[in-house]
Motif scaffolding. Structure first.
Motif, PDB file in Angstrom:
ATOM      1  N   ASN A  85       0.609  -1.222  -0.158  1.00 52.83           N
ATOM      2  CA  ASN A  85       0.040  -0.230  -0.162  1.00 52.83           C
ATOM      3  C   ASN A  85       0.963   1.126  -0.056  1.00 52.83           C
ATOM      4  O   ASN A  85       0.631   1.965  -1.044  1.00 52.83           O
ATOM      5  CB  ASN A  85      -0.831   0.013   1.329  1.00 52.83           C
ATOM      6  N   ALA A  86       1.563   1.364   0.956  1.00 54.71           N
ATOM      7  CA  ALA A  86       2.345   2.837   1.120  1.00 54.71           C
ATOM      8  C   ALA A  86       3.268   3.126   0.166  1.00 54.71           C
ATOM      9  O   ALA A  86       3.185   4.219  -0.560  1.00 54.71           O
ATOM     10  CB  ALA A  86       3.106   2.827   2.758  1.00 54.71           C
ATOM     11  N   ILE A  87       4.178   2.143  -0.174  1.00 55.96           N
ATOM     12  CA  ILE A  87       4.912   2.182  -1.385  1.00 55.96           C
ATOM     13  C   ILE A  87       4.519   2.377  -2.631  1.00 55.96           C
ATOM     14  O   ILE A  87       4.589   3.348  -3.294  1.00 55.96           O
ATOM     15  CB  ILE A  87       6.301   1.301  -1.110  1.00 55.96           C
ATOM     16  N   PRO A  88       3.484   1.328  -3.104  1.00 53.65           N
ATOM     17  CA  PRO A  88       3.067   1.254  -4.346  1.00 53.65           C
ATOM     18  C   PRO A  88       2.174   2.428  -4.723  1.00 53.65           C
ATOM     19  O   PRO A  88       2.112   3.164  -5.695  1.00 53.65           O
ATOM     20  CB  PRO A  88       2.345  -0.127  -4.671  1.00 53.65           C
ATOM     21  N   PHE A  89       1.291   2.618  -3.822  1.00 50.76           N
ATOM     22  CA  PHE A  89       0.154   3.833  -3.832  1.00 50.76           C
ATOM     23  C   PHE A  89       0.980   5.197  -3.999  1.00 50.76           C
ATOM     24  O   PHE A  89       0.575   5.968  -4.806  1.00 50.76           O
ATOM     25  CB  PHE A  89      -0.636   3.743  -2.718  1.00 50.76           C
ATOM     26  N   SER A  90       1.823   5.305  -3.214  1.00 57.59           N
ATOM     27  CA  SER A  90       2.661   6.760  -3.201  1.00 57.59           C
ATOM     28  C   SER A  90       3.446   6.683  -4.622  1.00 57.59           C
ATOM     29  O   SER A  90       3.073   8.105  -5.375  1.00 57.59           O
ATOM     30  CB  SER A  90       3.599   6.835  -2.247  1.00 57.59           C
ATOM     31  N   LEU A  91       3.849   5.782  -4.886  1.00 60.30           N
ATOM     32  CA  LEU A  91       4.745   5.686  -6.235  1.00 60.30           C
ATOM     33  C   LEU A  91       4.057   6.290  -7.525  1.00 60.30           C
ATOM     34  O   LEU A  91       4.221   6.807  -8.291  1.00 60.30           O
ATOM     35  CB  LEU A  91       5.579   4.423  -6.468  1.00 60.30           C
ATOM     36  N   ILE A  92       2.552   5.170  -7.709  1.00 62.01           N
ATOM     37  CA  ILE A  92       1.799   5.427  -8.625  1.00 62.01           C
ATOM     38  C   ILE A  92       1.179   6.744  -8.584  1.00 62.01           C
ATOM     39  O   ILE A  92       1.094   7.455  -9.848  1.00 62.01           O
ATOM     40  CB  ILE A  92       0.596   4.255  -8.548  1.00 62.01           C
ATOM     41  N   VAL A  93       0.741   7.322  -7.614  1.00 61.13           N
ATOM     42  CA  VAL A  93      -0.078   8.537  -7.594  1.00 61.13           C
ATOM     43  C   VAL A  93       1.062   9.794  -7.971  1.00 61.13           C
ATOM     44  O   VAL A  93       0.702  10.680  -8.569  1.00 61.13           O
ATOM     45  CB  VAL A  93      -0.525   8.971  -6.153  1.00 61.13           C
ATOM     46  N   TRP A  94       2.309   9.335  -7.418  1.00 60.94           N
ATOM     47  CA  TRP A  94       3.155  10.529  -7.835  1.00 60.94           C
ATOM     48  C   TRP A  94       3.587  10.458  -9.146  1.00 60.94           C
ATOM     49  O   TRP A  94       3.774  11.602 -10.076  1.00 60.94           O
ATOM     50  CB  TRP A  94       4.474  10.471  -6.821  1.00 60.94           C
ATOM     51  N   GLY A  95       3.773   9.221  -9.855  1.00 58.52           N
ATOM     52  CA  GLY A  95       4.026   9.106 -11.084  1.00 58.52           C
ATOM     53  C   GLY A  95       2.945   9.705 -12.087  1.00 58.52           C
ATOM     54  O   GLY A  95       3.219  10.186 -12.894  1.00 58.52           O
ATOM     55  N   GLN A  96       1.652   9.569 -11.638  1.00 59.20           N
ATOM     56  CA  GLN A  96       0.660  10.256 -12.551  1.00 59.20           C
ATOM     57  C   GLN A  96       0.573  11.678 -12.520  1.00 59.20           C
ATOM     58  O   GLN A  96      -0.082  12.295 -13.319  1.00 59.20           O
ATOM     59  CB  GLN A  96      -0.830   9.494 -11.967  1.00 59.20           C
ATOM     60  N   LYS A  97       1.411  12.354 -11.764  1.00 57.10           N
ATOM     61  CA  LYS A  97       1.625  13.745 -11.966  1.00 57.10           C
ATOM     62  C   LYS A  97       2.267  14.251 -13.257  1.00 57.10           C
ATOM     63  O   LYS A  97       1.978  15.059 -13.813  1.00 57.10           O
ATOM     64  CB  LYS A  97       2.377  14.234 -10.674  1.00 57.10           C
ATOM     65  N   HIS A  98       3.027  13.004 -13.722  1.00 56.30           N
ATOM     66  CA  HIS A  98       3.893  13.231 -14.729  1.00 56.30           C
ATOM     67  C   HIS A  98       3.500  12.470 -16.224  1.00 56.30           C
ATOM     68  O   HIS A  98       4.261  12.732 -17.130  1.00 56.30           O
ATOM     69  CB  HIS A  98       5.422  13.153 -14.429  1.00 56.30           C
ATOM     70  N   ILE A  99       2.749  11.531 -15.822  1.00 54.15           N
ATOM     71  CA  ILE A  99       2.448  10.664 -17.031  1.00 54.15           C
ATOM     72  C   ILE A  99       0.939  10.082 -17.075  1.00 54.15           C
ATOM     73  O   ILE A  99       0.224  10.486 -16.104  1.00 54.15           O
ATOM     74  CB  ILE A  99       3.024   9.370 -17.153  1.00 54.15           C
ATOM     75  N   ASP A 100       0.322  10.130 -18.251  1.00 53.96           N
ATOM     76  CA  ASP A 100      -1.085   9.867 -18.353  1.00 53.96           C
ATOM     77  C   ASP A 100      -1.587   8.551 -17.651  1.00 53.96           C
ATOM     78  O   ASP A 100      -0.749   7.720 -17.351  1.00 53.96           O
ATOM     79  CB  ASP A 100      -1.488   9.609 -19.870  1.00 53.96           C
ATOM     80  N   ILE A 201      -0.591   3.805   9.025  1.00 53.90           N
ATOM     81  CA  ILE A 201       0.540   3.913   9.857  1.00 53.90           C
ATOM     82  C   ILE A 201       1.859   4.494   9.342  1.00 53.90           C
ATOM     83  O   ILE A 201       2.590   5.353   9.708  1.00 53.90           O
ATOM     84  CB  ILE A 201       0.747   2.740  10.783  1.00 53.90           C
ATOM     85  N   TRP A 202       2.211   4.003   8.290  1.00 52.16           N
ATOM     86  CA  TRP A 202       3.546   4.329   7.294  1.00 52.16           C
ATOM     87  C   TRP A 202       3.152   5.708   6.774  1.00 52.16           C
ATOM     88  O   TRP A 202       4.149   6.524   6.848  1.00 52.16           O
ATOM     89  CB  TRP A 202       3.757   3.566   6.456  1.00 52.16           C
ATOM     90  N   THR A 203       1.960   6.031   6.086  1.00 56.06           N
ATOM     91  CA  THR A 203       1.663   7.258   5.287  1.00 56.06           C
ATOM     92  C   THR A 203       1.603   8.366   6.532  1.00 56.06           C
ATOM     93  O   THR A 203       1.830   9.570   5.874  1.00 56.06           O
ATOM     94  CB  THR A 203       0.658   7.022   4.407  1.00 56.06           C
ATOM     95  N   LEU A 204       0.941   8.194   7.588  1.00 53.88           N
ATOM     96  CA  LEU A 204       0.516   9.513   8.251  1.00 53.88           C
ATOM     97  C   LEU A 204       1.814  10.381   8.535  1.00 53.88           C
ATOM     98  O   LEU A 204       1.550  11.423   8.285  1.00 53.88           O
ATOM     99  CB  LEU A 204      -0.361   8.930   9.533  1.00 53.88           C
ATOM    100  N   PRO A 205       2.609  10.019   9.055  1.00 55.61           N
ATOM    101  CA  PRO A 205       3.820  10.672   9.442  1.00 55.61           C
ATOM    102  C   PRO A 205       4.479  11.386   8.378  1.00 55.61           C
ATOM    103  O   PRO A 205       4.883  12.459   8.336  1.00 55.61           O
ATOM    104  CB  PRO A 205       4.881   9.586  10.187  1.00 55.61           C
TER     105      PRO A 205
END
Length: 301
Positions: A85-100, A201-205
């Protein structure tokens, strides 16, 4: 003489649930883009995992499902929440700022390729056969074609976005290997709830440190997108996922990997006018061929 159990098949109900799951997860890429128009990356991710966890825990409580009490499961949930969850969701959401959205969904489809590769390295009973090796090679060739030759000319934010989504797929691969022994014997709903809680828990801080407390002063479209990510793409999707797994088996469930990109591509085109180039379309076709080779069950006498 005992006969091997018949392989699970895709009944009309299983097909309906599989199609529904593909529509839900395919829409997550569109929802990510919509949510990013008003909120930061970690705000989107945290609200998704936290609301999804709350909804599944409510389901667990209503069904009175057994919840493990041993402290070791807290560690398992934290690791699963990080990897799945924490790693892949963050990477995908960030990646979608720059690709379709469509390209992100195609690259994310390489999850099955990475999953097979990680399993072959970690588990002795998952060694690479000639069929699996061929499927992985063809799948990676599809990824390379989808990324396109322009990415090789210079590293920019577009290239970084593509690498981020591939990193998410790799993280999913490690999560699948870890889950094989970490959550054995748990009810799937409890495992999903614990995993999403670990992700929160990982994402909140990280959220509080990088973006601060969410303002919650979002446009209706942003709220709808984030609520759908939590309720639909997390809570409902995981419940459907495990229901299909019980009805049709893991091999048939893997078909959802092929159904998600067309949904995401069509949604991105309809809402944002995104269009795939020939490289992305050809790359997906090659990747799909690799996944079909990888998931083809050998003939049994």
């Amino acid at each position: 003489m005992k006969h091997a159990p018949a392989p699970l098949s895709l009944t009309p109900l299983a097909w309906a649930l599989l199609t529904t799951l593909a529509l839900i997860w395919g829409s997550s890429f569109l929802s990510n883009r919509a949510a990013l128009e008003g909120a930061g990356v970690f705000t989107v991710v945290f609200l998704r995992v936290a609301s999804g966890a709350a909804l599944i825990w409510a389901y667990v409580a209503l069904r009175r499902l057994p919840v493990p009490r041993r402290p070791i499961y807290l560690g398992h949930f934290l690791i699963m929440g990080l990897l799945n969850n924490a790693i892949p969701f963050s990477l995908i959401v960030w990646g979608q700022k720059h690709i379709d959205s469509g390209l992100a969904s195609i690259l994310n489809a390489s999850t099955a390729i990475f999953g097979a590769l990680v399993a072959a390295v970690v588990f002795t009973d998952e060694r690479l056969s000639a069929r699996k090796a061929t499927g992985i090679a063809v799948g990676f060739a599809g990824v390379v074609v989808a990324i396109g030759p322009d990415a090789l000319k210079g590293f920019d934010l577009t290239s970084a976005g593509q690498v981020a989504v591939l990193g998410a797929a790799l993280s999913y691969g490690f999560a699948g290997a870890y889950a094989r022994f970490a959550i054995k014997g748990l009810r799937p709903e409890v495992a999903a709830a614990g995993m999403l809680t670990g992700g929160a828990i990982w994402t909140l801080p990280i959220l509080l440190f990088t973006e601060g407390m969410p303002s919650f002063d979002y446009a209706p479209s942003v709220w709808i997108a984030m609520l759908w990510l939590g309720f639909g793409c997390s809570a409902l999707a995981y419940l459907l996922y495990y229901r299909i797994l019980a009805l049709a088996g893991a091999a048939n469930l893997a078909l959802v990997t092929l159904l998600i990109p067309p949904v995401a591509i069509l949604a991105g085109w309809a809402v944002y006018g995104e269009r795939l180039g020939w490289a992305e379309a050809l790359g997906f076709a090659i990747l799909a061929l690799g996944l079909m080779i990888l998931n083809r069950r050998p003939k049994t006498p």
